[in-house]
Design an enzyme around this catalytic site. Structure first.
Site, PDB file in Angstrom:
ATOM      1  N   HIS A   6      64.319   4.724  63.491  1.00  0.00           N
ATOM      2  CA  HIS A   6      64.353   5.683  64.591  1.00  0.00           C
ATOM      3  C   HIS A   6      63.199   6.661  64.425  1.00  0.00           C
ATOM      4  O   HIS A   6      62.785   6.973  63.304  1.00  0.00           O
ATOM      5  CB  HIS A   6      65.672   6.457  64.578  1.00  0.00           C
ATOM      6  CG  HIS A   6      66.859   5.638  64.956  1.00  0.00           C
ATOM      7  ND1 HIS A   6      68.015   6.199  65.422  1.00  0.00           N
ATOM      8  CD2 HIS A   6      67.077   4.292  64.935  1.00  0.00           C
ATOM      9  CE1 HIS A   6      68.905   5.250  65.681  1.00  0.00           C
ATOM     10  NE2 HIS A   6      68.361   4.091  65.377  1.00  0.00           N
ATOM     11  N   GLU A  17      62.881   9.930  64.676  1.00  0.00           N
ATOM     12  CA  GLU A  17      63.072  11.124  63.860  1.00  0.00           C
ATOM     13  C   GLU A  17      63.240  10.796  62.387  1.00  0.00           C
ATOM     14  O   GLU A  17      62.756  11.536  61.529  1.00  0.00           O
ATOM     15  CB  GLU A  17      64.223  11.988  64.374  1.00  0.00           C
ATOM     16  CG  GLU A  17      65.542  11.287  64.522  1.00  0.00           C
ATOM     17  CD  GLU A  17      65.793  10.677  65.888  1.00  0.00           C
ATOM     18  OE1 GLU A  17      65.008   9.795  66.311  1.00  0.00           O
ATOM     19  OE2 GLU A  17      66.803  11.038  66.514  1.00  0.00           O
ATOM     20  N   CYS A  58      71.143  10.679  66.949  1.00  0.00           N
ATOM     21  CA  CYS A  58      72.407   9.984  66.694  1.00  0.00           C
ATOM     22  C   CYS A  58      73.006  10.513  65.385  1.00  0.00           C
ATOM     23  O   CYS A  58      72.396  11.340  64.696  1.00  0.00           O
ATOM     24  CB  CYS A  58      72.159   8.488  66.599  1.00  0.00           C
ATOM     25  SG  CYS A  58      71.187   7.994  65.139  1.00  0.00           S
ATOM     26  N   CYS A 116      70.663   9.999  62.315  1.00  0.00           N
ATOM     27  CA  CYS A 116      69.520  10.901  62.254  1.00  0.00           C
ATOM     28  C   CYS A 116      69.947  12.349  62.052  1.00  0.00           C
ATOM     29  O   CYS A 116      69.309  13.085  61.302  1.00  0.00           O
ATOM     30  CB  CYS A 116      68.671  10.740  63.500  1.00  0.00           C
ATOM     31  SG  CYS A 116      67.868   9.102  63.564  1.00  0.00           S
TER      32      CYS A 116
END
Length: 162
Positions: free
Chosen positions: A66, A68, A96, A99
């Site tokens: 992801h 981030e 999410c 993260c």
């Protein structure tokens, strides 16, 4: 600590949240051009952008790639520490649980996001990991910065897949 909405502040860095989201949107557009879900993230520490990344799950075939997570990893490498107390993470989509949990564990100071994720959002929409006093760290969250642009980028991407 709660979730603030779309503040124009520049916080402890020289660029405004609006400007920083522009950099995250650039990353998101790069992701879309590469066949990735268009999500981008930047990390700012002491007024300096120390990391910029976008989703790479398809390219890497790694479900943890992801934007981030990759940006936080790069920021930690850039400063030589896993502790990011002075960092602001700016991301085009609400983080999410994975993260947001990473940001709790990295001791991130502040998270700014654009579009809300009512299906997966862990910074206010579905869960509130950044402001859960039961966890070992809390971070300031600012929501809805350039939310319309961030949402439109995602909507356009997914409409093109149908």
């Amino acid at each position: 600590m709660g979730v603030a909405t779309d503040t124009p502040e520049s916080s402890d860095h020289g660029l405004s949240d609006f400007d920083l989201m522009g950099l995250a949107l650039e990353e998101a557009r790069l992701a879309g051009e590469q066949g990735e879900v268009p999500i981008g993230a930047v990390v700012v520490i002491d007024g300096q952008v120390v990391a910029r990344r976008h989703n790479e799950r398809e390219q890497s075939q790694d479900p943890t790639s992801h934007a981030e997570l990759l940006a936080v990893r790069d920021a930690s490498a850039a400063i030589g520490s896993w502790r990011l107390e002075n960092a602001t993470v700016v991301v085009t989509l609400e983080p999410c649980a994975m993260c947001a949990g990473l940001m709790v564990n990295a001791r991130v100071g502040r998270v700014v996001f654009g579009a809300r994720s009512y299906e997966n959002g862990a910074c206010g929409s579905l869960y509130q990991l950044g402001s859960d006093p039961r966890l070992n760290h809390e971070f300031v969250t600012v929501a809805d910065v350039r939310a319309e642009e961030c949402s439109e980028l995602l909507s356009t991407y997914f409409a093109g897949l149908r």
